[in-house]
Design an enzyme around this catalytic site. Structure first.
Site, PDB file in Angstrom:
ATOM      1  N   SER A 133       0.779  -1.224  -0.126  1.00 48.24           N
ATOM      2  CA  SER A 133      -0.066   0.189   0.046  1.00 48.24           C
ATOM      3  C   SER A 133       1.115   0.992   0.249  1.00 48.24           C
ATOM      4  CB  SER A 133      -0.663  -0.176   1.501  1.00 48.24           C
ATOM      5  OG  SER A 133      -1.345   1.190   1.535  1.00 48.24           O
ATOM      6  N   TYR A 146      -1.917  -1.566  10.239  1.00 46.69           N
ATOM      7  CA  TYR A 146      -2.113  -1.013   9.159  1.00 46.69           C
ATOM      8  C   TYR A 146      -0.756  -0.956   8.819  1.00 46.69           C
ATOM      9  CZ  TYR A 146      -3.447  -1.033   4.338  1.00 46.69           C
ATOM     10  OH  TYR A 146      -2.866  -1.075   2.916  1.00 46.69           O
TER      11      TYR A 146
END
Length: 272
Positions: A133, A146
Protein backbone atom coordinates in the site's frame (compact mmCIF):
# COMPACT_ATOMS: atom_id res chain seq x y z
CA UNK A 1 4.63 -21.76 -23.12
CA UNK A 2 1.66 -20.50 -21.13
CA UNK A 3 2.72 -19.03 -17.79
CA UNK A 4 1.04 -19.66 -14.45
CA UNK A 5 0.22 -17.25 -11.64
CA UNK A 6 -1.22 -17.87 -8.18
CA UNK A 7 -3.12 -14.96 -6.65
CA UNK A 8 -4.50 -14.66 -3.11
CA UNK A 9 -7.62 -12.74 -2.14
CA UNK A 10 -9.50 -13.15 -5.43
CA UNK A 11 -13.05 -12.95 -4.12
CA UNK A 12 -13.30 -9.25 -5.01
CA UNK A 13 -11.40 -6.03 -5.61
CA UNK A 14 -7.79 -6.07 -6.75
CA UNK A 15 -7.43 -9.84 -6.52
CA UNK A 16 -10.49 -10.51 -8.68
CA UNK A 17 -9.44 -7.89 -11.23
CA UNK A 18 -5.91 -9.32 -11.41
CA UNK A 19 -7.19 -12.87 -11.90
CA UNK A 20 -9.45 -11.75 -14.72
CA UNK A 21 -6.72 -9.69 -16.39
CA UNK A 22 -4.07 -12.40 -16.34
CA UNK A 23 -6.57 -14.96 -17.64
CA UNK A 24 -7.58 -12.62 -20.48
CA UNK A 25 -3.94 -12.28 -21.44
CA UNK A 26 -3.30 -15.97 -21.74
CA UNK A 27 -1.96 -16.97 -18.33
CA UNK A 28 -3.01 -19.99 -16.32
CA UNK A 29 -4.49 -18.54 -13.13
CA UNK A 30 -4.84 -20.18 -9.74
CA UNK A 31 -7.36 -17.82 -8.14
CA UNK A 32 -7.51 -18.40 -4.41
CA UNK A 33 -9.88 -17.14 -1.74
CA UNK A 34 -11.14 -18.15 1.68
CA UNK A 35 -14.55 -19.11 0.31
CA UNK A 36 -14.47 -20.44 -3.28
CA UNK A 37 -18.29 -20.38 -3.41
CA UNK A 38 -17.98 -16.61 -3.96
CA UNK A 39 -15.95 -17.05 -7.17
CA UNK A 40 -18.95 -16.63 -9.47
CA UNK A 41 -18.07 -16.36 -13.16
CA UNK A 42 -14.36 -16.52 -12.39
CA UNK A 43 -14.69 -20.26 -11.73
CA UNK A 44 -15.85 -20.83 -15.31
CA UNK A 45 -13.15 -18.76 -17.00
CA UNK A 46 -10.75 -20.62 -19.31
CA UNK A 47 -7.43 -21.64 -17.77
CA UNK A 48 -8.56 -20.59 -14.28
CA UNK A 49 -8.52 -22.89 -11.27
CA UNK A 50 -10.35 -21.60 -8.20
CA UNK A 51 -9.40 -23.04 -4.85
CA UNK A 52 -9.50 -22.26 -1.16
CA UNK A 53 -6.57 -20.49 0.44
CA UNK A 54 -6.71 -18.75 3.81
CA UNK A 55 -3.35 -17.08 4.45
CA UNK A 56 -3.76 -17.73 8.19
CA UNK A 57 -4.12 -21.48 7.52
CA UNK A 58 -0.78 -22.97 6.47
CA UNK A 59 -2.32 -26.28 5.43
CA UNK A 60 -4.58 -24.46 2.95
CA UNK A 61 -1.55 -22.64 1.53
CA UNK A 62 0.33 -25.89 0.97
CA UNK A 63 -2.74 -27.49 -0.61
CA UNK A 64 -3.27 -24.58 -3.01
CA UNK A 65 0.38 -24.53 -4.08
CA UNK A 66 0.33 -28.29 -4.62
CA UNK A 67 -2.82 -27.95 -6.74
CA UNK A 68 -1.20 -25.23 -8.84
CA UNK A 69 1.82 -27.41 -9.53
CA UNK A 70 -0.29 -30.48 -10.25
CA UNK A 71 -2.56 -28.53 -12.60
CA UNK A 72 0.02 -26.55 -14.53
CA UNK A 73 3.47 -27.95 -13.68
CA UNK A 74 5.02 -24.68 -12.50
CA UNK A 75 4.32 -21.35 -10.83
CA UNK A 76 5.84 -18.40 -12.66
CA UNK A 77 4.44 -15.68 -10.41
CA UNK A 78 2.60 -15.28 -7.14
CA UNK A 79 0.61 -12.24 -6.06
CA UNK A 80 0.13 -11.81 -2.33
CA UNK A 81 -2.98 -9.65 -2.34
CA UNK A 82 -5.10 -10.95 0.56
CA UNK A 83 -5.29 -8.55 3.50
CA UNK A 84 -7.40 -6.23 5.59
CA UNK A 85 -7.01 -2.91 7.36
CA UNK A 86 -7.19 -2.15 11.07
CA UNK A 87 -8.40 1.43 11.54
CA UNK A 88 -8.41 3.41 14.76
CA UNK A 89 -6.23 4.25 17.74
CA UNK A 90 -3.57 1.73 18.66
CA UNK A 91 -4.36 1.97 22.36
CA UNK A 92 -7.95 0.80 21.91
CA UNK A 93 -7.02 -2.18 19.71
CA UNK A 94 -7.54 -5.61 21.22
CA UNK A 95 -4.69 -8.09 21.28
CA UNK A 96 -6.85 -10.36 19.14
CA UNK A 97 -7.25 -7.72 16.41
CA UNK A 98 -3.54 -6.91 16.41
CA UNK A 99 -2.67 -10.61 16.17
CA UNK A 100 -5.13 -11.09 13.29
CA UNK A 101 -3.75 -8.05 11.46
CA UNK A 102 -0.21 -9.37 11.73
CA UNK A 103 -1.21 -12.94 10.87
CA UNK A 104 -3.06 -11.88 7.73
CA UNK A 105 -0.96 -9.02 6.38
CA UNK A 106 2.51 -10.19 7.38
CA UNK A 107 2.82 -13.82 8.46
CA UNK A 108 0.38 -14.90 5.76
CA UNK A 109 2.58 -13.31 3.10
CA UNK A 110 5.65 -14.97 4.60
CA UNK A 111 3.97 -18.37 4.51
CA UNK A 112 2.80 -18.09 0.91
CA UNK A 113 6.26 -17.01 -0.23
CA UNK A 114 7.92 -19.84 1.66
CA UNK A 115 5.50 -22.34 0.10
CA UNK A 116 6.25 -21.32 -3.51
CA UNK A 117 10.01 -20.83 -3.22
CA UNK A 118 11.09 -24.48 -3.59
CA UNK A 119 9.39 -24.77 -6.99
CA UNK A 120 10.69 -21.40 -8.13
CA UNK A 121 14.23 -22.26 -7.04
CA UNK A 122 14.09 -25.57 -8.90
CA UNK A 123 12.93 -23.91 -12.12
CA UNK A 124 15.33 -21.02 -11.45
CA UNK A 125 12.75 -18.44 -12.36
CA UNK A 126 9.77 -16.70 -10.85
CA UNK A 127 8.34 -13.40 -9.67
CA UNK A 128 6.94 -12.69 -6.23
CA UNK A 129 4.63 -9.68 -6.13
CA UNK A 130 3.52 -8.46 -2.73
CA UNK A 131 0.65 -5.99 -2.69
CA UNK A 132 1.44 -3.52 0.06
CA UNK A 133 0.00 0.00 0.00
CA UNK A 134 1.10 3.59 -0.20
CA UNK A 135 0.59 3.07 3.54
CA UNK A 136 3.78 1.04 3.46
CA UNK A 137 5.71 4.08 2.22
CA UNK A 138 4.05 6.91 4.13
CA UNK A 139 1.42 7.39 6.84
CA UNK A 140 -2.04 8.73 7.62
CA UNK A 141 -3.75 9.25 10.99
CA UNK A 142 -5.24 6.34 12.92
CA UNK A 143 -3.70 3.63 10.76
CA UNK A 144 -0.65 2.77 12.88
CA UNK A 145 -1.24 -0.99 13.04
CA UNK A 146 -2.02 -1.23 9.33
CA UNK A 147 1.03 0.88 8.49
CA UNK A 148 3.20 -1.40 10.62
CA UNK A 149 2.18 -4.40 8.51
CA UNK A 150 2.57 -2.69 5.17
CA UNK A 151 5.94 -1.15 6.03
CA UNK A 152 6.97 -4.67 7.05
CA UNK A 153 5.97 -6.04 3.64
CA UNK A 154 7.89 -3.33 1.80
CA UNK A 155 11.03 -4.11 3.81
CA UNK A 156 10.52 -7.86 3.48
CA UNK A 157 10.17 -7.62 -0.29
CA UNK A 158 13.26 -5.49 -0.76
CA UNK A 159 15.21 -7.77 1.55
CA UNK A 160 14.19 -10.82 -0.47
CA UNK A 161 15.73 -9.41 -3.64
CA UNK A 162 19.25 -10.06 -2.35
CA UNK A 163 18.79 -13.72 -1.53
CA UNK A 164 16.54 -14.69 -4.44
CA UNK A 165 18.37 -13.00 -7.33
CA UNK A 166 20.97 -15.81 -7.65
CA UNK A 167 18.07 -18.21 -8.37
CA UNK A 168 16.53 -16.00 -11.05
CA UNK A 169 13.62 -15.02 -8.79
CA UNK A 170 12.44 -11.41 -8.61
CA UNK A 171 10.68 -9.87 -5.60
CA UNK A 172 8.50 -6.84 -6.22
CA UNK A 173 6.03 -4.73 -4.26
CA UNK A 174 2.97 -2.92 -5.60
CA UNK A 175 1.85 0.04 -3.47
CA UNK A 176 -1.65 1.25 -4.39
CA UNK A 177 -3.27 4.37 -3.08
CA UNK A 178 -7.03 4.45 -2.55
CA UNK A 179 -8.94 1.83 -4.52
CA UNK A 180 -12.64 1.89 -5.36
CA UNK A 181 -13.42 -1.42 -3.65
CA UNK A 182 -15.24 -2.45 -0.50
CA UNK A 183 -11.94 -2.46 1.42
CA UNK A 184 -13.23 0.28 3.72
CA UNK A 185 -16.27 -1.85 4.48
CA UNK A 186 -15.81 -5.60 4.29
CA UNK A 187 -12.04 -5.47 4.72
CA UNK A 188 -11.78 -2.77 7.39
CA UNK A 189 -11.81 -3.57 11.11
CA UNK A 190 -12.09 -0.83 13.71
CA UNK A 191 -9.93 -0.87 16.80
CA UNK A 192 -12.68 0.81 18.83
CA UNK A 193 -16.38 0.48 19.58
CA UNK A 194 -18.68 3.45 20.08
CA UNK A 195 -17.28 6.81 21.16
CA UNK A 196 -16.62 6.28 24.86
CA UNK A 197 -12.86 6.43 24.50
CA UNK A 198 -10.23 9.19 24.73
CA UNK A 199 -9.69 9.33 20.97
CA UNK A 200 -13.33 9.84 19.95
CA UNK A 201 -12.79 13.42 18.78
CA UNK A 202 -9.84 12.44 16.57
CA UNK A 203 -11.72 9.45 15.19
CA UNK A 204 -14.69 11.63 14.21
CA UNK A 205 -12.45 14.16 12.44
CA UNK A 206 -10.46 11.54 10.56
CA UNK A 207 -13.52 9.56 9.49
CA UNK A 208 -15.22 12.74 8.30
CA UNK A 209 -12.18 13.68 6.21
CA UNK A 210 -11.92 10.21 4.69
CA UNK A 211 -15.61 10.18 3.78
CA UNK A 212 -15.31 13.56 2.06
CA UNK A 213 -12.24 12.59 0.06
CA UNK A 214 -13.15 9.26 -1.52
CA UNK A 215 -13.21 10.63 -5.05
CA UNK A 216 -10.28 10.02 -7.38
CA UNK A 217 -9.58 6.49 -6.16
CA UNK A 218 -8.21 4.00 -8.68
CA UNK A 219 -10.35 1.23 -10.11
CA UNK A 220 -9.22 -2.32 -9.28
CA UNK A 221 -8.48 -2.94 -12.97
CA UNK A 222 -5.95 -0.09 -12.99
CA UNK A 223 -4.08 -1.65 -10.07
CA UNK A 224 -4.25 -5.04 -11.81
CA UNK A 225 -2.52 -3.46 -14.82
CA UNK A 226 0.34 -2.36 -12.56
CA UNK A 227 0.57 -5.88 -11.14
CA UNK A 228 0.69 -7.26 -14.69
CA UNK A 229 3.55 -4.89 -15.52
CA UNK A 230 5.44 -6.00 -12.44
CA UNK A 231 5.02 -9.63 -13.50
CA UNK A 232 6.03 -9.15 -17.11
CA UNK A 233 8.36 -6.18 -17.59
CA UNK A 234 11.51 -8.16 -16.79
CA UNK A 235 13.05 -5.13 -15.13
CA UNK A 236 15.01 -4.78 -11.90
CA UNK A 237 12.36 -2.38 -10.57
CA UNK A 238 11.28 -3.39 -7.07
CA UNK A 239 8.62 -0.85 -6.05
CA UNK A 240 5.59 0.03 -8.19
CA UNK A 241 3.46 2.91 -6.90
CA UNK A 242 -0.10 2.69 -8.24
CA UNK A 243 -2.56 5.58 -8.33
CA UNK A 244 -2.44 9.35 -8.73
CA UNK A 245 -3.28 9.89 -5.06
CA UNK A 246 -0.38 7.67 -4.00
CA UNK A 247 1.99 9.58 -6.28
CA UNK A 248 0.79 12.88 -4.79
CA UNK A 249 1.25 11.75 -1.19
CA UNK A 250 4.76 10.46 -1.82
CA UNK A 251 5.72 13.59 -3.74
CA UNK A 252 4.52 15.73 -0.84
CA UNK A 253 6.51 13.69 1.67
CA UNK A 254 9.65 13.84 -0.46
CA UNK A 255 9.32 17.61 -0.86
CA UNK A 256 8.39 18.47 2.73
CA UNK A 257 10.37 15.96 4.77
CA UNK A 258 8.93 13.83 7.56
CA UNK A 259 8.06 16.46 10.16
CA UNK A 260 6.47 18.94 7.75
CA UNK A 261 4.55 16.13 6.07
CA UNK A 262 3.11 15.03 9.43
CA UNK A 263 2.15 18.61 10.17
CA UNK A 264 0.41 18.85 6.78
CA UNK A 265 -1.55 15.65 7.44
CA UNK A 266 -2.55 16.84 10.93
CA UNK A 267 -3.96 20.00 9.41
CA UNK A 268 -5.67 18.15 6.57
CA UNK A 269 -7.50 15.89 9.02
CA UNK A 270 -8.29 18.69 11.45
CA UNK A 271 -6.11 17.29 14.20
CA UNK A 272 -4.07 20.46 14.66
Amino acid sequence: MRKTILITGCSSGIGRAAAELFAERGWNVVATMRDPSTAGALAAAPNVVVTRLDVTDRASIDTAVALALASFGRIDAVVNNAGFGAFGPFETASTQLIDRQLATNVTGVFDVVRAVLPAMREQRAGTIINVASVGGLTTMPLNAIYHATKYAIVGFTEGLTYELAPFGIAAKVVAPGGVATDFAGRSLSKTFSGDAHPYADSVAKVMHTFENNRGGFSQPRAIAEVIFSAATDGSAQVTYVAGADADALLAARAKLGTEAYIDMMNQRFGLK
